[in-house]
Enzyme design. Structure first.
Site, PDB file in Angstrom:
ATOM      1  N   ASP A   8     -46.972 -13.893  68.061  1.00 15.57           N
ATOM      2  CA  ASP A   8     -48.234 -14.607  68.245  1.00 15.57           C
ATOM      3  C   ASP A   8     -48.047 -15.476  69.483  1.00 15.57           C
ATOM      4  O   ASP A   8     -47.337 -16.476  69.451  1.00 15.57           O
ATOM      5  CB  ASP A   8     -48.500 -15.463  66.993  1.00 15.57           C
ATOM      6  CG  ASP A   8     -49.636 -16.468  67.191  1.00 15.57           C
ATOM      7  OD1 ASP A   8     -50.365 -16.348  68.189  1.00 15.57           O
ATOM      8  OD2 ASP A   8     -49.776 -17.361  66.331  1.00 15.57           O
ATOM      9  N   LYS A  70     -52.544 -19.723  78.763  1.00 17.57           N
ATOM     10  CA  LYS A  70     -53.411 -18.702  78.165  1.00 17.57           C
ATOM     11  C   LYS A  70     -54.891 -18.948  78.491  1.00 17.57           C
ATOM     12  O   LYS A  70     -55.705 -18.039  78.423  1.00 17.57           O
ATOM     13  CB  LYS A  70     -53.185 -18.730  76.654  1.00 17.57           C
ATOM     14  CG  LYS A  70     -53.763 -17.582  75.880  1.00 17.57           C
ATOM     15  CD  LYS A  70     -53.236 -17.634  74.462  1.00 17.57           C
ATOM     16  CE  LYS A  70     -54.016 -16.801  73.504  1.00 17.57           C
ATOM     17  NZ  LYS A  70     -53.521 -16.961  72.134  1.00 17.57           N
ATOM     18  N   GLU A 171     -55.926 -11.623  66.987  1.00 18.15           N
ATOM     19  CA  GLU A 171     -55.328 -12.646  66.116  1.00 18.15           C
ATOM     20  C   GLU A 171     -55.981 -12.701  64.721  1.00 18.15           C
ATOM     21  O   GLU A 171     -55.264 -12.681  63.718  1.00 18.15           O
ATOM     22  CB  GLU A 171     -55.387 -14.010  66.809  1.00 18.15           C
ATOM     23  CG  GLU A 171     -54.399 -14.078  67.972  1.00 18.15           C
ATOM     24  CD  GLU A 171     -54.684 -15.182  68.977  1.00 18.15           C
ATOM     25  OE1 GLU A 171     -55.533 -16.048  68.701  1.00 18.15           O
ATOM     26  OE2 GLU A 171     -54.052 -15.173  70.040  1.00 18.15           O
ATOM     27  N   ASP A 193     -60.482 -18.871  63.063  1.00 16.02           N
ATOM     28  CA  ASP A 193     -59.224 -19.144  63.758  1.00 16.02           C
ATOM     29  C   ASP A 193     -59.456 -20.143  64.895  1.00 16.02           C
ATOM     30  O   ASP A 193     -60.010 -19.796  65.937  1.00 16.02           O
ATOM     31  CB  ASP A 193     -58.698 -17.793  64.304  1.00 16.02           C
ATOM     32  CG  ASP A 193     -57.380 -17.940  65.065  1.00 16.02           C
ATOM     33  OD1 ASP A 193     -56.915 -19.065  65.252  1.00 16.02           O
ATOM     34  OD2 ASP A 193     -56.833 -16.900  65.472  1.00 16.02           O
TER      35      ASP A 193
END
Ligand code: AMP
Length: 526
Positions: A8, A70, A171, A193
Site C-alpha cells: 500500500d 503521491k 485501494e 477510504d
C-alpha cells in the site's frame, strides 16, 4: 517459488504485507512499526534517508525532505493541484522536460516515480529482511480515482525500485478483498477510504469468492493533510492575534506547526480537548516566544466540517452510480487513518444509516488486500474473482472541442471498445487523435492521456477509409490503443505519447544512475 508482496503506497504512510500459510501478515519495519512514512530526504552531507529516518529530521531539513509526492505523481506541471502543492510545500517543485513536476532536493531534480521508488524500495527491503529472501514481484495499490497516467507512473516507480508490478489494484477494492477474505455469503459493501492525501469511495457486491465493484468515485487531492492545514491556519491566526507575530515566513516554525497540528488532530480523535505547545517558536524584541494554544474537538470539527461534507457529496454520487440506495448497503468499511476522526465516522454512519464495521485496521487493510490479490495471481486455482471498474470515462476530442465518451466511467475492466475513424479531406494520409479521461463535456477540461497520429491511410476520397481504433483498459486500469485499417486488415502502428510519464529510456537511465549510486554508497561505507 519467490514470494509476491502487497504494498500500500500511501500519501502519508506505506505498508507491506504477505500471505503466509494462507494467512495475511503485515510486516513490521526495523523500528517495529507496521507502517512507514512515505518520506524521502537528502541530508546536508548528501545522505539519502527514507521513512522514519526522513521524518525524524524533517523539521531541521524541511527544504530537502519530500512528503506527499503521491499528490504530484502523474500530473502535469501546470495542473492546479501541482500549483497548489508548489504554494504549500517547503521543498522546491520545478518543471521537468516532459512538463511533469520534479522535486529539487540536494541539488538534483527527482521525477515523482523516482521519489515513489525510494519508498517502494524501502518496503521491498522491509519484506526481504523479514522473509529472508529476495523479493522481485509485487501488487501495488493506488487510489481508485487515479487516472491512467498516475497508474503508469506508479508502475514505473515499481520498475525503478526493482519490482515487477504484477498488478495495480484500487485501494478500496483491496480493502474489500481483505474484509471479505474467507467470509461466506452475499453482501453489499461500501468502502470509504480517507487517507493522508486522497479520498475514495467504492460500492461493491461480494458473493462467495466473486468481488464485483459496482461504482467508484473520489478525489485524488483531498485527505488528512487538508485537515492538518486547517489546524495550522488556526494556530497561525491565533498566535498572530495574541503575539502580533506572523510565523508564515519561517519554514522551520511552519514545519513544527505542521507536525504539532497533525498530532493535535489525532489526539482529538480520542479526547475532547488538547493543547499545542511549541516552545521557542519565535523571538520577539523582549526575548523568545512560546506557542501554547488549547484546541477542542468542537473547534477542530468546525474547522474541517466542509471538507468532510465534500466527501459525502462524492459518496452520494457513487451510491447513485451503483444503482443502489444507501439503505441497501449491508456493511460500511472505513479505511485510511483519517477515518479515525469521530466526525468522519458519525457523518458516514448518518448517511448510510448504520455504524461502520469495526473489524479491520484502517492502516493495514489495504496492504493485506494487496497481499491476498498477489497470492491469488500466483495460485493456479483463482481463489478470488475480482471485477473492478474504470473510475473515469475514456474518450477522444472531437470537432468543436467536445469530448466523445467511448468507455463510460464505472465500466467493468478489462474492457475494449472500438471506434471507426475516417478522413475529412480527399487523399488525407494521416489523422491526429487526442485520448482523454474525465467527466467534463468540454475536451479541454479532461486529462489528456496522450495523442497519436494515424498514418499510412491509403489514398481515397474523404470519408471512405475506415480505420477501427481500439481503446483498451486492462485489469490495472491502464489504457492502450491499437488501430486496424478495415479495408486491408493491416494493423496501423500508433504510439500514444503519454503526457507526464517517463519513456523507457528515461526509466532505464534512472535505474542505471541509481545502481551507480548504490555502488558508490557501498564503497563509501567500507
Ligand atoms: P493513511 O494515508 O491511511 O496512512 O492516513 C494518514 C492520515 O490519517 C494522516 O493525515 C493522519 O494524520 C491521519 N490520522 C492517523 N491517525 C489518526 C487519528 N487517530 N485521528 C485522525 N486522523 C488520523
Amino acid at each position: 517459488m519467490s514470494r509476491v508482496i502487497g504494498i500500500d503506497l500511501g500519501t502519508t504512510n506505506s505498508c507491506v504485507a504477505v500471505l503466509e500459510n494462507g494467512q495475511p501478515t503485515v510486516i513490521s519495519n526495523a523500528g517495529g512499526y507496521k507502517t512507514t512514512p512515505s518520506m524521502f530526504a537528502i541530508t546536508q552531507d548528501g545522505k539519502r534517508l527514507v521513512g522514519h529516518l526522513a521524518k525524524r529530521q524533517a523539521i531541521t531539513n524541511s527544504k530537502h525532505t519530500v512528503y506527499a509526492c503521491k499528490r504530484l505523481i502523474g500530473r502535469r506541471f501546470d495542473a492546479p493541484e501541482v500549483q497548489k502543492s508548489i504554494d504549500l510545500s517547503p521543498y522546491d517543485i520545478v518543471r521537468g522536460p516532459n512538463d511533469d513536476p520534479r522535486i529539487e532536493i540536494g541539488g538534483k531534480a527527482f521525477t515523482c516515480p523516482e521519489v515513489s521508488a525510494t519508498i517502494l524500495r524501502e518496503m521491498k527491503r522491509v519484506a526481504e529482511e523479514y522473509l529472508g529472501e529476495p523479493v522481485s514481484e509485487a501488487v501495488i495499490t493506488v487510489p481508485a480515482y487515479f487516472n491512467d497516467t498516475q497508474r503508469q507512473c506508479t508502475k514505473d516507480a515499481g520498475k525503478i525500485a526493482g519490482l515487477e508490478v504484477l498488478r495495480i489494484i484500487n485501494e478500496p477494492t483491496a480493502a474489500a478483498l481483505a474484509y471479505g477474505f474467507n467470509r461466506p455469503g452475499e453482501e453489499r459493501v461500501a468502502v470509504y477510504d480517507l487517507g493522508g492525501g486522497t479520498f475514495d469511495i467504492s460500492i461493491l457486491e461480494m458473493s462467495d469468492g466473486v468481488l464485483e465493484v459496482l461504482a467508484t468515485s473520489g478525489d485524488t487531492f483531498l485527505g488528512g493533510e487538508d485537515f492538518d492545514r486547517r489546524v495550522v491556519q488556526h494556530l497561525l491566526d491565533t498566535f498572530r492575534e495574541s503575539e502580533g507575530i506572523d510565523l508564515r515566513a519561517d519554514p522551520m516554525a511552519l514545519q513544527r506547526l505542521k507536525d504539532a497540528a497533525e498530532k493535535a488532530k489525532c489526539d482529538l480523535s480520542a479526547r475532547e480537548q488538547t493543547e499545542v505547545n511549541l516552545p521557542f517558536i519565535a523571538s520577539g524584541d523582549d526575548g523568545p516566544r512560546h506557542l501554547s494554544i488549547e484546541i477542542s474537538r468542537d473547534t477542530l470539527e468546525r474547522l474541517v466540517e466542509d471538507v468532510v461534507s465534500a466527501t459525502l457529496k462524492t459518496v452520494e454520487v457513487c451510491v447513485k452510480d451503483s444503482g443502489l440506495q444507501p439503505g441497501d448497503i449491508d456493511q460500511v468499511v472505513l479505511v485510511g487513518g483519517q477515518t479515525r476522526m469521530p466526525l468522519v465516522q458519525s457523518k458516514v454512519a448518518e448517511y448510510f444509516g448504520r455504524r461502520a464495521h469495526k473489524g479491520v485496521n484502517p492502516d493495514e487493510v489495504v496492504a493485506v488486500g494487496a497481499a491476498i490479490q498477489a497470492e491469488s495471481l500466483l495460485s493456479d486455482e483463482d481463489s478470488v474473482l475480482l471485477l473492478d471498474v474504470t473510475p473515469l470515462s475514456l474518450g477522444i476530442a472531437t470537432f468543436g472541442g467536445h469530448f466523445a465518451r467511448l468507455i463510460e466511467r464505472n465500466t467493468t475492466v478489462p474492457v475494449r471498445k472500438g471506434h471507426i475513424f475516417t478522413t475529412t479531406r480527399d487523399n488525407q494520409s494521416a489523422v491526429k487523435i487526442r485520448v482523454l479521461q474525465g467527466e467534463a463535456d468540454a475536451a479541454a477540461e479532461n486529462d489528456l492521456l496522450g495523442e497519436f497520429v494515424l498514418t499510412g491511410i491509403r489514398p481515397a476520397r474523404k470519408g471512405e477509409p475506415e480505420i477501427d481504433v481500439s481503446f483498451d483498459i486492462d485489469a490495472n486500469g491502464i489504457v492502450s490503443v491499437s488501430a486496424r485499417d478495415l479495408a486491408t486488415g493491416k494493423e496501423q502502428s500508433i504510439t500514444v505519447n503519454a503526457t507526464g510519464t517517463l519513456s523507457d529510456e528515461e526509466i532505464q537511465q534512472i535505474i542505471e544512475d541509481q545502481e551507480l549510486y548504490e555502488v558508490a554508497l557501498k564503497e563509501g561505507e567500507e
